[in-house]
Design an enzyme around this catalytic site. Structure first.
Site, short mmCIF file in Angstrom:
data_model
loop_
_atom_site.label_atom_id
_atom_site.label_comp_id
_atom_site.label_asym_id
_atom_site.label_seq_id
_atom_site.Cartn_x
_atom_site.Cartn_y
_atom_site.Cartn_z
N ARG A 142 39.31 39.13 41.92
CA ARG A 142 39.99 38.71 40.68
C ARG A 142 39.86 39.74 39.58
O ARG A 142 40.28 39.50 38.44
CB ARG A 142 39.39 37.38 40.19
CG ARG A 142 39.48 36.25 41.18
CD ARG A 142 38.61 35.07 40.78
NE ARG A 142 39.25 34.17 39.87
CZ ARG A 142 39.80 32.99 40.22
NH1 ARG A 142 39.75 32.57 41.45
NH2 ARG A 142 40.38 32.23 39.32
N TYR A 145 42.63 41.03 37.05
CA TYR A 145 43.03 40.10 35.98
C TYR A 145 41.91 39.99 34.94
O TYR A 145 42.14 40.16 33.74
CB TYR A 145 43.34 38.74 36.60
CG TYR A 145 43.84 37.70 35.62
CD1 TYR A 145 45.07 37.84 34.98
CD2 TYR A 145 43.08 36.57 35.33
CE1 TYR A 145 45.53 36.88 34.09
CE2 TYR A 145 43.54 35.60 34.45
CZ TYR A 145 44.76 35.76 33.83
OH TYR A 145 45.21 34.80 32.95
N THR A 210 34.72 22.88 39.67
CA THR A 210 35.39 22.13 38.59
C THR A 210 36.32 23.03 37.77
O THR A 210 36.14 24.24 37.68
CB THR A 210 34.37 21.50 37.61
OG1 THR A 210 33.67 22.55 36.91
CG2 THR A 210 33.38 20.61 38.34
P1 NAD Z 1 53.69 33.20 33.67
O1 NAD Z 1 53.55 34.12 34.84
O2 NAD Z 1 54.52 31.97 33.84
O3 NAD Z 1 54.24 33.98 32.39
C1 NAD Z 1 53.95 35.33 32.15
C2 NAD Z 1 55.24 35.99 31.66
O4 NAD Z 1 54.96 37.36 31.35
C3 NAD Z 1 56.35 35.99 32.70
O5 NAD Z 1 57.56 35.55 32.13
C4 NAD Z 1 56.42 37.45 33.13
O6 NAD Z 1 57.69 37.80 33.64
C5 NAD Z 1 56.02 38.16 31.85
N1 NAD Z 1 55.53 39.53 32.06
C6 NAD Z 1 54.51 39.91 32.86
N2 NAD Z 1 54.34 41.25 32.80
C7 NAD Z 1 55.26 41.72 31.92
C8 NAD Z 1 55.59 43.01 31.43
N3 NAD Z 1 54.95 44.12 31.85
N4 NAD Z 1 56.59 43.12 30.52
C9 NAD Z 1 57.27 42.02 30.08
N5 NAD Z 1 57.00 40.76 30.52
C10 NAD Z 1 56.01 40.62 31.43
O7 NAD Z 1 52.20 32.80 33.23
P2 NAD Z 1 51.71 31.71 32.18
O8 NAD Z 1 50.92 30.70 32.91
O9 NAD Z 1 52.81 31.28 31.33
O10 NAD Z 1 50.67 32.59 31.33
C11 NAD Z 1 51.05 33.18 30.09
C12 NAD Z 1 49.86 33.93 29.51
O11 NAD Z 1 48.77 33.04 29.29
C13 NAD Z 1 49.35 35.03 30.43
O12 NAD Z 1 48.98 36.14 29.65
C14 NAD Z 1 48.12 34.42 31.05
O13 NAD Z 1 47.17 35.39 31.41
C15 NAD Z 1 47.61 33.50 29.95
N6 NAD Z 1 46.83 32.37 30.51
C16 NAD Z 1 47.47 31.34 31.15
C17 NAD Z 1 46.70 30.30 31.66
C18 NAD Z 1 47.35 29.11 32.35
O14 NAD Z 1 46.63 28.18 32.76
N7 NAD Z 1 48.66 29.02 32.48
C19 NAD Z 1 45.30 30.32 31.56
C20 NAD Z 1 44.70 31.41 30.94
C21 NAD Z 1 45.47 32.43 30.39
N1 UDP Z 2 42.45 25.39 44.67
C1 UDP Z 2 42.40 24.45 45.69
N2 UDP Z 2 43.55 24.25 46.42
C2 UDP Z 2 44.72 24.91 46.15
C3 UDP Z 2 44.74 25.84 45.09
C4 UDP Z 2 43.57 26.07 44.36
O1 UDP Z 2 41.38 23.83 45.97
O2 UDP Z 2 45.71 24.65 46.85
C5 UDP Z 2 41.21 25.58 43.86
C6 UDP Z 2 40.83 27.04 43.60
O3 UDP Z 2 40.03 27.53 44.67
C7 UDP Z 2 40.07 26.92 42.30
C8 UDP Z 2 40.76 25.76 41.57
O4 UDP Z 2 41.48 25.04 42.59
O5 UDP Z 2 38.73 26.55 42.55
C9 UDP Z 2 41.73 26.22 40.50
O6 UDP Z 2 42.60 27.17 41.06
P1 UDP Z 2 43.85 27.78 40.27
O7 UDP Z 2 44.40 28.86 41.15
O8 UDP Z 2 44.74 26.71 39.83
O9 UDP Z 2 43.22 28.39 38.94
P2 UDP Z 2 41.95 29.31 38.62
O10 UDP Z 2 41.15 29.54 39.87
O11 UDP Z 2 42.55 30.55 38.09
O12 UDP Z 2 41.20 28.51 37.64
#
Ligand code: NAD
Ligand code: UDP
Length: 311
Positions: A142, A145, A210
């Site tokens: 990971r 990221y 969790t």
């Molecule tokens: P997502 O993949 O749906 O959205 C990300 C967007 O960024 C997409 O539309 C993608 O096309 C665009 N993008 C990526 N690289 C790009 C680039 N080089 N130039 C222009 N556009 C680009 O993901 P999301 O779940 O909506 O997440 C949005 C943000 O929030 C991300 O930065 C992510 O790391 C952060 N985040 C999300 C979560 C979650 O649970 N969804 C949790 C923690 C952090």
């Molecule tokens: N996970 C799971 N089954 C799935 C997908 C994910 O048990 O089909 C687990 C994964 O291993 C992690 C948690 O669910 O422990 C959350 O995973 P997700 O990919 O949603 O987000 P993140 O790991 O980035 O928090």
């Protein structure tokens, strides 16, 4: 305000775009669709308050006119996506973030950085407070990221200290809701998709790990509360309700009436064992807290998946 929003075509970005427009502000979305979709913003195409620039923020792009805030949500975000796009994830966290910081600096705008609970890695401190430095494997599965986001935070604070760019850094915890891609591999998407198809839910490992799941409407309200404040952050925005993956599977099973049960699959390496935000700072400094619990949020999310999957 006129807000440049990178990543606005994604899951969170499209909800944020809606919220910005709903409160009367203007938004310029910059997105290259690497993981997002134009469908998410189709309904705004002809809206006066909406502009769209299709561009990679790691390359050349320009925004004309005055800008009050630059919000960086651009990055592959689900583990499946950043495994597929490791270099793009590192580039957007470094080069892309720097380009947006330069834009904010040139426009005298506030810079908002969407960071993540992943900066805490597999945490030894629980629940996670913002002063915890985290436990991240810098070369693990990971790492592209986690380290990209840690670098983004460092770069954001460097611009703040060196150039006085006003900054807001949010650490986002697992968020779910309508417009998640059914095939994004995240646990909520997988479980709902599997349940609607009558398949067994895939639990990675023993399911005792969790996560804390925040409904997208609450999350986006938190972003805007931070943007409107004078706080640099980092500030956790997430729902402190903590669930094992077995508990989540039980809830999705109950809400969908799926009879296929669960199957266990191998746990990916470096998968955090526990995650829960301490939101004291968000409560005290932003007056923010989540209002939608997991059951209600899932009841609102399942119909979205059913529609997209054609059920
Ligand atoms: P997502 O993949 O749906 O959205 C990300 C967007 O960024 C997409 O539309 C993608 O096309 C665009 N993008 C990526 N690289 C790009 C680039 N080089 N130039 C222009 N556009 C680009 O993901 P999301 O779940 O909506 O997440 C949005 C943000 O929030 C991300 O930065 C992510 O790391 C952060 N985040 C999300 C979560 C979650 O649970 N969804 C949790 C923690 C952090
Ligand atoms: N996970 C799971 N089954 C799935 C997908 C994910 O048990 O089909 C687990 C994964 O291993 C992690 C948690 O669910 O422990 C959350 O995973 P997700 O990919 O949603 O987000 P993140 O790991 O980035 O928090």
């Amino acid at each position: 305000m006129r807000i440049v929003l990178a990543g606005g075509s994604g899951f969170l970005g499209s909800h944020l775009t809606d919220a910005i427009i709903a409160r009367g502000d203007n938004v310029v979305v910059v997105d290259n669709y690497i993981t997002g979709s134009p469908v998410n913003l189709e309904h705004l195409r002809d809206h006066d308050a909406f502009e769209l620039i299709e561009a990679d923020i790691c390359g050349e792009f320009s925004v004309d006119g005055d800008v009050d805030a630059v919000m960086n949500l651009a990055s592959p975000a689900s583990p499946k996506d950043y495994y597929e796009f490791p270099i793009e994830t590192l580039d957007v966290g470094s080069i892309g973030t720097r380009n947006l910081l330069e834009l904010a600096r040139a426009k005298d705008a506030t810079f908002f950085m969407a960071s993540t609970s992943e900066v805490y890695g597999d945490p030894f401190v629980h629940p996670q407070t913002e002063d915890y430095w985290g436990n991240v494997n810098p070369i693990g599965k990971r790492s592209m990221y986690d380290e990209a986001k840690r670098f983004s935070e460092a770069l954001t604070f460097a611009y703040h200290r060196k150039y006085d760019v006003p900054i807001r850094v949010v650490r986002i915890f697992n968020t779910y809701g309508p417009r998640m891609q059914p095939d994004d591999g995240r646990v909520v998407s997988n479980f709902i998709t599997q349940a609607l198809r009558g398949e067994a839910l895939t639990i990675y490992g023993d399911g005792s790990q969790t996560r804390s799941f925040c409904y997208v409407e609450d999350e986006v309200r938190g972003f805007l509360a931070l943007l409107d404040s004078d706080e640099t952050g980092p500030i956790n925005i997430g729902n402190p309700g903590e669930f094992t993956m077995l508990e989540l599977a039980d809830l999705v099973t109950e809400l969908t009436g799926n009879a296929a049960g669960i199957v266990h699959e191998p746990l990916p390496s470096d998968d955090p064992k526990q995650r829960k935000p301490d939101i004291t700072q968000a409560r005290e400094k932003l007056g923010w807290e989540p209002t939608i619990d997991l059951r209600i949020g899932l009841e609102r999310t399942i119909p979205h998946f059913a529609k997209v999957l054609g059920f």
